[in-house]
Structures are given as C-alpha cells and as structure tokens.
Design a protein around this motif. Structure first.
Motif, PDB file in Angstrom:
ATOM      1  N   LYS A 106       0.835  -1.208   0.000  1.00 29.36           N
ATOM      2  CA  LYS A 106       0.000   0.000   0.000  1.00 29.36           C
ATOM      3  C   LYS A 106       0.872   1.262   0.000  1.00 29.36           C
ATOM      4  N   ASP A 107       1.880   1.297   0.858  1.00 30.38           N
ATOM      5  CA  ASP A 107       2.791   2.443   0.921  1.00 30.38           C
ATOM      6  C   ASP A 107       3.626   2.537  -0.353  1.00 30.38           C
ATOM      7  N   ILE A 108       4.132   1.403  -0.813  1.00 31.68           N
ATOM      8  CA  ILE A 108       4.990   1.384  -1.997  1.00 31.68           C
ATOM      9  C   ILE A 108       4.203   1.770  -3.245  1.00 31.68           C
ATOM     10  N   GLY A 109       2.998   1.249  -3.373  1.00 32.13           N
ATOM     11  CA  GLY A 109       2.190   1.469  -4.573  1.00 32.13           C
ATOM     12  C   GLY A 109       1.854   2.927  -4.830  1.00 32.13           C
ATOM     13  N   ALA A 110       1.701   3.710  -3.805  1.00 31.75           N
ATOM     14  CA  ALA A 110       1.314   5.115  -3.974  1.00 31.75           C
ATOM     15  C   ALA A 110       2.389   5.936  -4.674  1.00 31.75           C
ATOM     16  N   ASP A 111       3.665   5.749  -4.315  1.00 30.50           N
ATOM     17  CA  ASP A 111       4.706   6.601  -4.891  1.00 30.50           C
ATOM     18  C   ASP A 111       6.038   5.871  -5.140  1.00 30.50           C
ATOM     19  N   TRP A 112       6.014   4.552  -5.104  1.00 30.36           N
ATOM     20  CA  TRP A 112       7.178   3.699  -5.366  1.00 30.36           C
ATOM     21  C   TRP A 112       8.362   4.031  -4.468  1.00 30.36           C
ATOM     22  N   ASP A 113       8.044   4.273  -3.198  1.00 30.91           N
ATOM     23  CA  ASP A 113       9.102   4.460  -2.207  1.00 30.91           C
ATOM     24  C   ASP A 113       8.652   3.898  -0.869  1.00 30.91           C
ATOM     25  N   ILE A 114       9.598   3.807   0.034  1.00 33.96           N
ATOM     26  CA  ILE A 114       9.309   3.359   1.397  1.00 33.96           C
ATOM     27  C   ILE A 114       9.553   4.534   2.331  1.00 33.96           C
ATOM     28  N   ASP A 115       8.520   4.913   3.085  1.00 33.90           N
ATOM     29  CA  ASP A 115       8.697   5.909   4.142  1.00 33.90           C
ATOM     30  C   ASP A 115       9.259   5.148   5.339  1.00 33.90           C
ATOM     31  N   TYR A 116      10.356   5.625   5.884  1.00 36.98           N
ATOM     32  CA  TYR A 116      11.045   4.858   6.915  1.00 36.98           C
ATOM     33  C   TYR A 116      11.391   5.688   8.128  1.00 36.98           C
ATOM     34  N   GLU A 117      11.677   4.952   9.199  1.00 38.09           N
ATOM     35  CA  GLU A 117      12.289   5.504  10.404  1.00 38.09           C
ATOM     36  C   GLU A 117      13.436   4.566  10.743  1.00 38.09           C
ATOM     37  N   LEU A 118      14.636   5.108  10.856  1.00 37.69           N
ATOM     38  CA  LEU A 118      15.820   4.312  11.155  1.00 37.69           C
ATOM     39  C   LEU A 118      16.375   4.754  12.505  1.00 37.69           C
ATOM     40  N   ASN A 119      16.481   3.803  13.421  1.00 33.06           N
ATOM     41  CA  ASN A 119      17.041   4.071  14.746  1.00 33.06           C
ATOM     42  C   ASN A 119      18.322   3.259  14.890  1.00 33.06           C
ATOM     43  N   ILE A 120      19.412   3.953  15.143  1.00 33.74           N
ATOM     44  CA  ILE A 120      20.719   3.315  15.275  1.00 33.74           C
ATOM     45  C   ILE A 120      21.286   3.649  16.651  1.00 33.74           C
TER      46      ILE A 120
END
Length: 156
Positions: A106-120
């Motif tokens: 669903k997220d990918i299909g809208a704009d061909w990207d992944i909205d992410y949060e990265l915690n290191i």
C-alpha cells in the motif's frame, strides 16, 4: 566516611555529565544492493570524535521501521574505531527481506518508495567511563529500484 564517598560519586557523575561526547548523524540512506534473499540499504552515519585518541566501537545496532512496523533489525559487532579528533563515516548495511516488502504494498504502490524511520545505537568504549550509547535517528523515504534500473533498459 559515607558522606565523603557520596560527594566523590557526585563529583565524578557531574564531570562525566558535562564532558564532551562523540556525536553522530545519518547523512544518507540509499539502495546498496539487491539479492535473491533481500534488498540491502546503506545508511551513511557520520560520527565526530572530540577526543585526541581513537575510540573503539563495540557494536552498532539498528531498527528499520516502515508503516509503524519493524521491517528489519540487526547488530554489527566490532565495526572498528572512531578516528581521533575527527569525523568517521560508518556504512551501516540494513537488510530488508523481500517478504516484508510485499506487506508494504500500500505504501509502496502510492509513490514507489518506502517511508522509513531508522534508529541506530552506536556503542563505544570510553576509557574510565566504560560503554556509552550514542543514539542516532533518521526519518525519510527511499525510492525503490525499478526493473529498468536493476536490469538496464534496452532500447532498439
């Protein structure tokens, strides 16, 4: 005697709390590679060491989230040391299984990207103080590769 020990503990705790500490920031997150098992992303993390001696990094742990869910997590043991009195660029590889990407359609299909949060979390070994955790967080979006970018487009 107990009062003297408490004052000494207070003094040391105050000095440690006010001393300079290494700082880190995620500079970029991008596609690193594609395999049959996963897609690997690369996070460029810049770490500034204010000390005149190199600092060993004990480990790097990461959690990669999208759509409110953890899609990858891992630990990189003993990745090296931070340069003395300077910046060190760390390459943190994040492996995302293909099966997880399917659940994000669903997220990918809208704009061909992944909205992410990265915690290191960088765990470094400071002399006298011991292990110090340096949290680094980044939020953004990563464009997914298209078939033509993976296999090259053929024009006739």
């Amino acid at each position: 005697m107990a009062g003297l020990v408490d004052k000494a503990k207070e003094f040391v705790a105050e000095k440690i709390a006010n001393m300079e500490k290494p700082e880190a920031a995620v500079k970029n997150v991008d596609l690193k590679g594609v395999s049959t098992e996963c897609i690997t992303y690369k996070a460029d993390v810049n770490v500034s060491n204010p000390y005149s001696t190199p600092i060993p990094i004990c480990e790097i742990s990461y959690t990669f989230k999208s759509a409110g869910r953890v899609i990858a997590e891992g630990t990189i043991p003993d990745p090296g040391s931070l340069k003395a009195k300077g910046d060190t660029m760390l390459d943190v590889g994040v492996k995302v299984p293909h099966s997880v990407l399917v659940s994000l359609v669903k997220d990918i299909g809208a704009d061909w990207d992944i909205d992410y949060e990265l915690n290191i979390i960088l765990t470094v070994d400071l002399p006298v103080v011991g292990n110090l955790n340096i949290p680094v967080n980044s939020v953004g979006e990563i464009k997914l590769p298209t078939l033509s970018s993976l296999f090259g487009s053929k024009t006739e």
